[in-house]
Write a protein that holds these residues in place. Structure first.
Motif, PDB file in Angstrom:
ATOM      1  N   TYR A 181       0.893  -1.283  -0.014  1.00 19.85           N
ATOM      2  CA  TYR A 181      -0.115  -0.076  -0.009  1.00 19.85           C
ATOM      3  C   TYR A 181       0.985   1.186   0.099  1.00 19.85           C
ATOM      4  CZ  TYR A 181      -4.155  -2.769   0.759  1.00 19.85           C
ATOM      5  OH  TYR A 181      -5.288  -3.542   0.685  1.00 19.85           O
ATOM      6  N   ILE A 182       2.133   1.295   0.773  1.00 19.37           N
ATOM      7  CA  ILE A 182       2.716   2.460   0.924  1.00 19.37           C
ATOM      8  C   ILE A 182       3.531   2.742  -0.193  1.00 19.37           C
ATOM      9  CG2 ILE A 182       4.882   3.439   1.879  1.00 19.37           C
ATOM     10  CD1 ILE A 182       3.998   2.022   4.716  1.00 19.37           C
ATOM     11  N   TYR A 183       4.073   1.822  -0.847  1.00 21.32           N
ATOM     12  CA  TYR A 183       4.701   2.111  -2.098  1.00 21.32           C
ATOM     13  C   TYR A 183       4.421   1.747  -3.561  1.00 21.32           C
ATOM     14  CZ  TYR A 183       8.279   1.798   1.560  1.00 21.32           C
ATOM     15  OH  TYR A 183       9.100   1.866   2.810  1.00 21.32           O
ATOM     16  N   LEU A 184       3.029   0.735  -3.705  1.00 28.08           N
ATOM     17  CA  LEU A 184       2.750   0.619  -4.743  1.00 28.08           C
ATOM     18  C   LEU A 184       1.491   1.146  -5.239  1.00 28.08           C
ATOM     19  CD1 LEU A 184       3.461  -3.182  -5.146  1.00 28.08           C
ATOM     20  CD2 LEU A 184       4.867  -1.479  -5.843  1.00 28.08           C
ATOM     21  N   PHE A 185       0.578   1.655  -4.077  1.00 26.40           N
ATOM     22  CA  PHE A 185      -0.769   2.114  -4.316  1.00 26.40           C
ATOM     23  C   PHE A 185      -0.610   3.418  -5.124  1.00 26.40           C
ATOM     24  CE2 PHE A 185      -5.246   2.092  -3.103  1.00 26.40           C
ATOM     25  CZ  PHE A 185      -5.605   0.943  -3.477  1.00 26.40           C
ATOM     26  N   PRO A 186       0.338   4.367  -4.773  1.00 15.81           N
ATOM     27  CA  PRO A 186       0.569   5.556  -5.229  1.00 15.81           C
ATOM     28  C   PRO A 186       0.849   5.419  -6.961  1.00 15.81           C
ATOM     29  CG  PRO A 186       1.324   5.762  -3.266  1.00 15.81           C
ATOM     30  CD  PRO A 186       1.070   4.393  -3.372  1.00 15.81           C
ATOM     31  N   ILE A 187       1.851   4.446  -7.053  1.00 16.35           N
ATOM     32  CA  ILE A 187       2.302   4.257  -8.431  1.00 16.35           C
ATOM     33  C   ILE A 187       1.123   3.846  -9.268  1.00 16.35           C
ATOM     34  CG2 ILE A 187       3.790   2.904  -9.890  1.00 16.35           C
ATOM     35  CD1 ILE A 187       5.254   4.823  -7.820  1.00 16.35           C
ATOM     36  N   ILE A 188       0.387   2.711  -8.774  1.00 15.66           N
ATOM     37  CA  ILE A 188      -0.757   2.259  -9.536  1.00 15.66           C
ATOM     38  C   ILE A 188      -1.923   3.204 -10.046  1.00 15.66           C
ATOM     39  CG2 ILE A 188      -3.067   0.966  -9.228  1.00 15.66           C
ATOM     40  CD1 ILE A 188      -1.250  -0.926  -7.362  1.00 15.66           C
ATOM     41  N   LEU A 189      -2.271   4.303  -8.870  1.00 16.96           N
ATOM     42  CA  LEU A 189      -3.173   5.338  -9.329  1.00 16.96           C
ATOM     43  C   LEU A 189      -2.390   6.348 -10.229  1.00 16.96           C
ATOM     44  CD1 LEU A 189      -4.404   6.337  -5.682  1.00 16.96           C
ATOM     45  CD2 LEU A 189      -5.638   4.956  -7.431  1.00 16.96           C
TER      46      LEU A 189
END
Length: 595
Positions: A181-189
């Motif tokens: 969530y910390i590292y990948l969720f912003p990248i996904i969005l």
């Protein structure tokens, strides 16, 4: 120093290893038990009482105010808590078994950095399912925006190798889903709607690494000067978030909040986002000069009645008027100046033209009247009728009100105006929570009395009641990103139906969870129905959801979102609707926003 006094915070912190090692834990679910906290509060020991019980105890207008000092409260009988089956000490046999099988705190509980609030033992199978859903969505996002990934290939390689190296070295401090969530969720969005901001969010991922500040600053400077600037901005914003919320947010939630605020600060270009940035940061800096007055109000509130000055009520009112005056003056001067420089004209004149003199004014006034009518009917009815309801029913009825308000007259009518209204509502929610947590008269105690019937265990981790704020964030973030009603459909249809069906018909539970398969099926059916009704029956939503989205993909989106809702260890009011939004957007070919 924390903004909130001991009366409104937990001591010791729920994030500290000392508290995790001593908190009362249910043997079935590994959820921190409130039984010993309530029992200790009843006997006078307030060391593990929740912030809400402290507020009810110490607020001046509360009828339950006690006339005892802190020393007298600490002298209460301790043997009752020690005898509790799930108490801090437990029984001798259970302690022997714990020593025999080496049940360390990191095994019985979620890791310290994940915090108790994320709080139950997810189990290996549950973590695998959650990780598979997030990594699968990342793979789909990379496939749809491979050009942006290739353009930043060098930075992607540096960030990925650094992240893997740190996780290998610090594996004992992190559980997999929170890391994702910390590292990948912003990248996904970012890859979903704004690939031009991929570089910034990669730098934010490096800034969030669990390393000392000196190492992070040197690492950021070695990558590029821009990385060092982003790191210092992210660290300062995250520190402000942690200081204001204390233990109310877990480290993963604080990190995501910092990433979201930095993106808002640097990338706000649309009118609604400019207003949101001005409202959030402007309110924060407008209240900062009033901090001494706020601290004086809280000091008077936490004093026992017999220690308070005779004119304490008048003193608190005087301080409160000073807080309001400072806030209003700063908003009218500095926030207005910032908006004028960003919009190119006076913000008050701009809003008058926007609401009353533009071509869409009639539609916007109709929307305002529609929302006002539902609020005028719904809030008094819910407040009056919900006393005999269960907690779950009290909370889910607000989900239904959201559907009636914003799906009937929302982004399908005027997406920009709906987003601007959400920004204003979010600012009002945060400001009212500030008044409640600091007991600023005359509104603080009344706001608390109105909200306390809706709190659950997630709201007892610190001084902030997060449920209503997370609910508004869950429906507003997809609207902020691309005017998507995914959050309204997910929370208004899916989440509410899953709770109702699961509690009434649920018999088969998910592994390592209290959520049921029947509830998940109800979520799938309700979310899929909501998507189809919104797309084909409501006007204005076909272009927003995407004309190319298929029925099969809509059903797959509902299934994936329902499984994440059943397995996620994060707050599902924010993560789950944003996940559904990303799946829907990535499944719509040719509809990725490039602006």
């Amino acid at each position: 120093m924390s903004l909130f006094p001991p009366a409104f915070s937990l001591s010791p912190s729920r994030r500290s290893s000392k508290y995790v090692a001593s908190v009362a834990v249910s043997p079935k679910t590994s959820v921190p038990s409130l039984r010993s906290s309530r029992l200790s509060a009843a006997t006078g020991d307030s060391s593990h009482s929740s912030s809400l019980s402290s507020l009810d105890t110490l607020a001046e207008d509360s009828p339950e105010s006690r006339n005892e000092t802190d020393d007298e409260a600490d002298d209460g009988p301790q043997h009752i808590v020690m005898k509790s089956r799930n108490g801090v000490h437990g029984n001798k046999a259970r302690r022997r078994r714990s020593r025999r099988y080496n049940y360390l705190s990191s095994r019985n509980h979620i890791k310290v950095l994940d915090g108790v609030k994320d709080g139950y033992n997810l189990g290996f199978r549950k973590k695998c399912v959650e990780s598979f859903l997030i990594v699968g969505l990342l793979s789909l996002a990379i496939q749809h925006n491979w050009a942006a990934v290739s353009e930043n290939g060098k930075l992607v390689g540096i960030c990925a190798s650094t992240l893997l190296t740190v996780l290998i070295l610090r594996w004992d401090h992190w559980t997999m889903p929170s890391v994702l969530y910390i590292y990948l969720f912003p990248i996904i969005l970012t890859l979903t709607d704004y690939p031009q901001h991929l570089r910034l969010n990669l730098l934010l991922s490096v800034s969030a690494l669990p390393l000392p500040a000196e190492i992070l600053s040197n690492l950021a400077a070695a990558i590029s000067p821009q990385t060092a600037e982003v790191y210092y901005l992210y660290s300062n914003v995250t520190e402000i978030v942690c200081t204001l919320t204390t233990t109310s947010l877990s480290p993963a939630e604080s990190s995501l909040a910092g990433t979201l605020l930095v993106n808002l600060l640097l990338n706000a270009k649309k009118m609604d986002m400019i207003f949101l940035r001005a409202f959030l940061f402007g309110s924060l800096f407008s209240l900062w000069p009033a901090t001494p007055l706020v601290l004086k109000i809280m000091h008077l509130t936490r004093l026992p009645r017999h220690r308070r000055p005779k004119a304490s009520t008048k003193m608190k009112a005087t301080y409160a008027y000073g807080v309001y005056a400072i806030y209003v003056v700063n908003v009218l001067v500095f926030v207005r100046w910032h908006l004028q420089s960003s919009l190119g004209r006076d913000p008050f004149a701009y809003m008058i033209d926007y609401l009353f003199l533009s071509k869409e004014s009639y539609m916007r006034l109709r929307m305002l009247g529609y929302w006002t009518a539902w609020l005028a009917i719904g809030i008094p009815w819910i407040q009056k009728s919900s006393d005999g309801w269960t907690l779950d029913r009290r909370r889910k009825v607000w989900h239904g009100l959201i559907v009636l308000m914003f799906l009937g007259a929302g982004v399908g009518w005027d997406a920009t105006f709906t987003s601007l209204s959400m920004a204003i509502a979010l600012t009002l929610f945060l400001f009212s929570e500030f008044l409640r947590a600091t007991t600023i008269p005359p509104l603080g105690v009344h706001i608390h009395d109105a909200l306390k019937k809706y709190i659950d265990e997630r709201d007892t981790c610190g001084p902030i009641i997060v449920s209503h704020i997370f609910l508004l964030l869950g429906i507003s973030v997809p609207i902020f990103l691309s005017s998507s009603p995914a959050g309204i459909i997910c929370l208004g249809f899916g989440d509410a139906c899953a709770s109702i069906v699961g509690r009434k018909f649920g018999k088969h539970k998910w592994f390592d969870s209290n959520k049921t398969l029947e509830g998940t099926v109800g979520f799938i059916a309700a979310a899929f129905t909501g998507l189809m009704v919104t797309k084909y029956l409501l006007s204005g939503y076909d272009s927003i959801l995407g004309p190319d989205i298929s029925v099969q993909w809509a059903f797959l989106s509902a299934v994936a979102t329902a499984v994440l809702e059943a397995t996620s260890g994060m707050n599902d009011n924010v993560v789950v609707p944003v996940y559904m939004y990303a799946v829907l957007r990535l499944g719509t070919s040719g509809q990725l926003a490039q602006t």
